[in-house]
Write a protein that holds these residues in place. Sequence first.
Motif, PDB file in Angstrom:
ATOM      1  N   UNK A 116       0.829  -1.206   0.000  1.00  0.00           N
ATOM      2  CA  UNK A 116       0.000   0.000   0.000  1.00  0.00           C
ATOM      3  C   UNK A 116       0.863   1.255   0.000  1.00  0.00           C
ATOM      4  N   UNK A 117       0.359   2.294  -0.629  1.00  0.00           N
ATOM      5  CA  UNK A 117       1.060   3.576  -0.575  1.00  0.00           C
ATOM      6  C   UNK A 117       1.048   4.134   0.845  1.00  0.00           C
ATOM      7  N   UNK A 118      -0.015   3.839   1.575  1.00  0.00           N
ATOM      8  CA  UNK A 118      -0.124   4.311   2.960  1.00  0.00           C
ATOM      9  C   UNK A 118       0.790   3.465   3.840  1.00  0.00           C
ATOM     10  N   UNK A 119       1.913   4.042   4.225  1.00  0.00           N
ATOM     11  CA  UNK A 119       2.914   3.309   5.002  1.00  0.00           C
ATOM     12  C   UNK A 119       3.556   4.250   6.011  1.00  0.00           C
ATOM     13  N   UNK A 120       4.154   3.713   7.082  1.00  0.00           N
ATOM     14  CA  UNK A 120       4.842   4.562   8.046  1.00  0.00           C
ATOM     15  C   UNK A 120       5.909   5.409   7.352  1.00  0.00           C
ATOM     16  N   UNK A 121       5.953   6.684   7.667  1.00  0.00           N
ATOM     17  CA  UNK A 121       6.964   7.566   7.085  1.00  0.00           C
ATOM     18  C   UNK A 121       6.562   8.220   5.781  1.00  0.00           C
ATOM     19  N   UNK A 122       5.490   7.749   5.159  1.00  0.00           N
ATOM     20  CA  UNK A 122       5.081   8.307   3.863  1.00  0.00           C
ATOM     21  C   UNK A 122       4.665   9.776   3.954  1.00  0.00           C
ATOM     22  N   UNK A 123       3.924  10.214   4.995  1.00  0.00           N
ATOM     23  CA  UNK A 123       3.563  11.633   5.047  1.00  0.00           C
ATOM     24  C   UNK A 123       4.783  12.559   5.006  1.00  0.00           C
ATOM     25  N   UNK A 124       5.854  12.210   5.732  1.00  0.00           N
ATOM     26  CA  UNK A 124       7.056  13.032   5.709  1.00  0.00           C
ATOM     27  C   UNK A 124       7.727  12.985   4.344  1.00  0.00           C
ATOM     28  N   UNK A 125       7.786  11.789   3.755  1.00  0.00           N
ATOM     29  CA  UNK A 125       8.362  11.664   2.419  1.00  0.00           C
ATOM     30  C   UNK A 125       7.570  12.496   1.410  1.00  0.00           C
ATOM     31  N   UNK A 126       6.249  12.467   1.540  1.00  0.00           N
ATOM     32  CA  UNK A 126       5.395  13.201   0.602  1.00  0.00           C
ATOM     33  C   UNK A 126       5.672  14.700   0.664  1.00  0.00           C
ATOM     34  N   UNK A 127       5.890  15.206   1.876  1.00  0.00           N
ATOM     35  CA  UNK A 127       6.221  16.622   2.012  1.00  0.00           C
ATOM     36  C   UNK A 127       7.535  16.951   1.310  1.00  0.00           C
ATOM     37  N   UNK A 128       8.518  16.065   1.447  1.00  0.00           N
ATOM     38  CA  UNK A 128       9.803  16.292   0.782  1.00  0.00           C
ATOM     39  C   UNK A 128       9.657  16.213  -0.733  1.00  0.00           C
ATOM     40  N   UNK A 129       8.849  15.262  -1.210  1.00  0.00           N
ATOM     41  CA  UNK A 129       8.660  15.112  -2.652  1.00  0.00           C
ATOM     42  C   UNK A 129       8.077  16.375  -3.279  1.00  0.00           C
ATOM     43  N   UNK A 130       7.212  17.065  -2.539  1.00  0.00           N
ATOM     44  CA  UNK A 130       6.555  18.242  -3.085  1.00  0.00           C
ATOM     45  C   UNK A 130       7.539  19.356  -3.428  1.00  0.00           C
ATOM     46  N   UNK A 131       8.738  19.283  -2.859  1.00  0.00           N
ATOM     47  CA  UNK A 131       9.733  20.336  -3.096  1.00  0.00           C
ATOM     48  C   UNK A 131      10.867  19.871  -4.015  1.00  0.00           C
ATOM     49  N   UNK A 132      10.765  18.655  -4.546  1.00  0.00           N
ATOM     50  CA  UNK A 132      11.750  18.177  -5.507  1.00  0.00           C
ATOM     51  C   UNK A 132      11.519  18.826  -6.869  1.00  0.00           C
ATOM     52  N   UNK A 133      12.598  19.035  -7.606  1.00  0.00           N
ATOM     53  CA  UNK A 133      12.472  19.610  -8.950  1.00  0.00           C
ATOM     54  C   UNK A 133      11.684  18.670  -9.850  1.00  0.00           C
ATOM     55  N   UNK A 134      12.050  17.401  -9.829  1.00  0.00           N
ATOM     56  CA  UNK A 134      11.336  16.391 -10.614  1.00  0.00           C
ATOM     57  C   UNK A 134      10.635  15.460  -9.630  1.00  0.00           C
ATOM     58  N   UNK A 135       9.580  15.964  -9.054  1.00  0.00           N
ATOM     59  CA  UNK A 135       8.955  15.256  -7.937  1.00  0.00           C
ATOM     60  C   UNK A 135       7.990  14.182  -8.413  1.00  0.00           C
ATOM     61  N   UNK A 136       7.867  13.121  -7.632  1.00  0.00           N
ATOM     62  CA  UNK A 136       6.952  12.032  -7.996  1.00  0.00           C
ATOM     63  C   UNK A 136       5.506  12.275  -7.590  1.00  0.00           C
ATOM     64  N   UNK A 137       5.247  13.365  -6.826  1.00  0.00           N
ATOM     65  CA  UNK A 137       3.906  13.598  -6.303  1.00  0.00           C
ATOM     66  C   UNK A 137       3.488  15.049  -6.514  1.00  0.00           C
ATOM     67  N   UNK A 138       2.282  15.227  -7.035  1.00  0.00           N
ATOM     68  CA  UNK A 138       1.660  16.545  -7.171  1.00  0.00           C
ATOM     69  C   UNK A 138       0.295  16.481  -6.492  1.00  0.00           C
ATOM     70  N   UNK A 139      -0.001  17.493  -5.689  1.00  0.00           N
ATOM     71  CA  UNK A 139      -1.324  17.585  -5.062  1.00  0.00           C
ATOM     72  C   UNK A 139      -1.893  18.959  -5.375  1.00  0.00           C
ATOM     73  N   UNK A 140      -3.038  18.973  -6.034  1.00  0.00           N
ATOM     74  CA  UNK A 140      -3.727  20.221  -6.331  1.00  0.00           C
ATOM     75  C   UNK A 140      -4.837  20.401  -5.302  1.00  0.00           C
ATOM     76  N   UNK A 141      -4.773  21.472  -4.514  1.00  0.00           N
ATOM     77  CA  UNK A 141      -5.746  21.661  -3.415  1.00  0.00           C
ATOM     78  C   UNK A 141      -7.132  22.037  -3.927  1.00  0.00           C
ATOM     79  N   UNK A 142      -7.861  21.047  -4.408  1.00  0.00           N
ATOM     80  CA  UNK A 142      -9.200  21.278  -4.932  1.00  0.00           C
ATOM     81  C   UNK A 142     -10.199  21.473  -3.782  1.00  0.00           C
TER      82      UNK A 142
END
Length: 419
Positions: free
Chosen positions: A54-80
């Motif tokens: 599962x994508x939902x795993x321990x440590x993923x929320x922190x990783x997701x925050x870091x990904x959002x600031x990567x130049x070529x990031x694996x995650x995009x979230x549009x605040x709809x």
Amino acid sequence: MKVVVMGAGVIGVTTAYYLRKGGAEVTVLDRQLGPGLETSYANAGELSYGMTSPWAAPGVPLKALKWLFMKRRPLFIWPLISPTMWSWGLQMLRNCNEESYRVNKSRMVRISNYSRDVMPELIAETGIEYDGRAQGTLQLFRTEKQLKGSKADQEILAEYDSPYEVLDRDGCIAVEPALASVRDKFVGGLRLTADRTGDCRMFTTALAERCAEMGVEFLYGQAVKSIVAENERVAGVDTEIAGRVTGDAYVCALGSYGPRVLNPIGVKLPVYPVKGYSVTLPVTSDAEAPQSTIMDETHKVAITRLGDRIRVAGTAEIAGYSNRLGPHATDTVRHVISDLFPGGGALGKAEGWTGLRPMTPDGTPVLGPSRYDNLFLNTGHGTLGWTMACGSGRAVADVVLGKAPEISFDGLTAERYGR
């Protein structure tokens, strides 16, 4: 028994195959003009039995925050402004703990291992071709931190009897010789030896043709407008052109679009679309191209060899039901293929694609019965629809036909959401 299957992606077509094989009269509905033209069209091509998690795993929320600031990031979230999106996201966060992760993974592995075991039988029965290979997946680590962090994954792989190899730089090059020219860009890898690869759309199209030969009726260009429920049973499916299509039983395999017809009849599933991207390019040099699948751990991008083509897929974008392929949408996947296999394919001839993965907040698909005694579910597979298709299709078909399934449905049905 007449069964109406909604959806002609890989999930719907495999379900139809097993239903017909079991003796049912089957009709398949799809809004597209042929099979496998949505999420099944150009996915990564991985049959990821060893990477079923599962994508939902321990440590993923922190990783997701870091990904959002990567130049070529694996995650995009549009605040709809979407209560559905935020509710789904909160449920996913609640699953990001060790206990939930292990429960959810065990459920997912149950399906993927079953799929791994039954798919060769289906291929032998039908003789279909799909550019399949059985050379494993190489999870490529660019840093020592990633390599050391994989020890936790190794323990879980061992727990679920998923074979693997830990490889140093030379070991990675031994299984993927083209990496020799970029050996300074990675430190090692984790090879999942039971994984396979193949073109999901080619498989879906070929199996649909085989199903048609067996007597399955496919009604294409028929968008499902609504499911008609009366007296705790489904009475039919209303389509845009053919009108009402009726049967004795119904299977919803509409992926991300399932909630749009299920919610109005009170079957409320937390299935949300997570957008993914890919490019497909022709091989120009076999010696410089990948031989199987490489998963770039840094960018979360998969590079897969499909015959004389290379499929590069990745990125998770949470943006509702948008299917827009923007001018820079595939920049990350293009960067990864040019970075690791610069001479392997003709990037200038790459075909871009985007599709919506039907994700549940706990990662496990929703299979089997619903609150209506003749409506069954086969949806919510996320990024693992290709991996789980044969197993979930066969298991759901058994339940529809009144047979005892070969795997337990404990924790796989909609009941786990209290619905």
